[in-house]
Design an enzyme around this catalytic site. Structure first.
Site, PDB file in Angstrom:
ATOM      1  N   THR A 102      32.083 -15.889  68.082  1.00 32.12           N
ATOM      2  CA  THR A 102      31.983 -15.001  67.233  1.00 32.12           C
ATOM      3  C   THR A 102      33.928 -14.535  66.935  1.00 32.12           C
ATOM      4  OG1 THR A 102      30.171 -13.931  67.332  1.00 32.12           O
ATOM      5  CG2 THR A 102      29.496 -16.511  65.858  1.00 32.12           C
TER       6      THR A 102
ATOM      7  N   ASN B  24      30.191 -18.312  72.031  1.00 34.98           N
ATOM      8  CA  ASN B  24      30.272 -19.101  73.522  1.00 34.98           C
ATOM      9  C   ASN B  24      28.939 -19.086  73.923  1.00 34.98           C
ATOM     10  OD1 ASN B  24      32.978 -17.983  73.142  1.00 34.98           O
ATOM     11  ND2 ASN B  24      32.977 -15.888  74.045  1.00 34.98           N
TER      12      ASN B  24
ATOM     13  N   CYS C 144      25.962 -16.288  68.438  1.00 35.06           N
ATOM     14  CA  CYS C 144      26.511 -16.197  69.532  1.00 35.06           C
ATOM     15  C   CYS C 144      27.621 -17.751  69.806  1.00 35.06           C
ATOM     16  CB  CYS C 144      26.166 -15.800  70.963  1.00 35.06           C
ATOM     17  SG  CYS C 144      27.702 -15.114  72.022  1.00 35.06           S
TER      18      CYS C 144
ATOM     19  N   CYS D 207      34.456 -13.312  73.021  1.00 28.29           N
ATOM     20  CA  CYS D 207      32.917 -13.242  72.016  1.00 28.29           C
ATOM     21  C   CYS D 207      33.582 -13.983  71.411  1.00 28.29           C
ATOM     22  CB  CYS D 207      32.969 -11.757  71.353  1.00 28.29           C
ATOM     23  SG  CYS D 207      32.251 -12.336  69.482  1.00 28.29           S
TER      24      CYS D 207
END
Length: 318
Positions: A255, A94, A92, A253
């Protein structure tokens, strides 16, 4: 693995542009992090609440971490990331920044010493502290080399601008979408304006055709144009909402922001900027396309609380 049956579990809560996580310091791999426990911790009513759970564990103690160490011996710590529904995820964007901030809090990395190499199921990720851009109110930013990206649909998808069709509740007709892989799967579709972006109902998962074999995140984007910087370079800007597989709509998000910028850049064609600001409901991040085929994500990470969770009370909320 030796499982410790403790009455409480110490956790930390953090977020990156309001994409929030429950963080566990389990560097010795002593917690039995089951899908049930993840769901209980991530529950926003009966648990701590978060879009996912991130465990710090020594790379040498998990099979995926051992594979990472073979590639990069400096990747001492592994980011074990789980979606809120308990499913295992590759990584992830973030979360990587929040993971780095958490390692600093634990005294396992000093951001002033240079780059951090860490392990994920999508491979090695490298993190460094960077200056906060002018006009952004955040205190600290981290930049993450997110690794290589690619368009699964290849040149045919580039020519057509799409390789999927997406039905979104609240939008009258299905939209063309472009698949982007940033270590995990995404499908990005462009909307005409902010009104359409607001009208989209992401309480229900968008329906993607052809159906992705392992599910996918879906990003809805509105391109906002480009601005020339004082040095003559161009910076693009997009606004985005996202539905994450295994979670639902989230405030951000990482990605997905990368995928959104890469898709809009692909649609824009030759001469498009390599740097993009992506506005999400939880804030702003910066996506930079690097010359080596990698993509970099920069943005804030904030640790907001620490708590001791009563595991018996957590289980009672099932």
């Amino acid at each position: 693995m030796t499982v410790v049956a403790a009455p409480t579990l110490h956790v930390t809560k953090g977020h990156g542009t309001q994409n929030d996580f429950v963080l566990l310091d389990d560097r010795e791999a002593r917690v039995d992090l089951t899908a049930t426990l993840v769901r209980e911790l991530a529950d926003r009513r009966a648990g701590v609440g978060g879009d996912g759970v991130i465990r710090v564990v020594a790379s040498e103690l998990v099979p995926e971490g051992v594979e990472v160490l073979a590639e990069e011996p400096a990747a001492r710590w592994f980011m074990d990331y789980r979606n809120a529904d308990g499913s295992v995820a590759e990584m992830c964007g973030n979360g990587v920044r929040v993971f780095a901030a958490y390692l600093e809090r634990l005294g396992l990395w000093d951001g002033s010493d240079g780059e951090l190499a860490l392990g994920t199921r999508a491979g090695v990720r490298r993190v460094r502290r960077v200056p906060v851009p002018a006009g952004v109110g955040d205190d600290v930013w981290y930049a993450v080399d997110m690794g290589r990206w690619h368009l699964p649909g290849g040149t045919d998808a580039v020519r057509a601008g799409a390789d999927a069709e997406v039905e979104v509740a609240g939008l009258a007709v299905a939209r063309a979408g472009l698949s982007v892989d940033v270590g995990n799967p995404h499908v990005v579709l462009a909307l005409s304006d902010a009104a359409e972006l607001t009208a989209a109902d992401l309480t229900r998962a968008p329906q993607v055709t052809p159906v992705p074999p392992n599910g996918t995140n879906v990003e809805l984007v509105v391109p906002l144009g480009e601005q020339q910087q004082p040095d003559g370079s161009l910076v693009g800007r997009v606004r985005m909402r996202v539905h994450e597989r295994g979670v639902g709509e989230t405030r951000s998000c990482g990605t997905g922001a990368c995928a959104a910028a890469l898709a809009v850049r692909t649609w824009a064609g030759a001469g498009a900027p390599d740097v993009w600001l992506v506005d999400v409901p939880g804030g702003t991040v910066r996506v930079s396309v690097l010359p080596d085929g990698h993509v970099e994500l920069a943005g804030p990470a904030v640790l907001v609380a620490a708590a001791d969770v009563d595991l018996s009370a957590l289980a009672a909320g099932r």
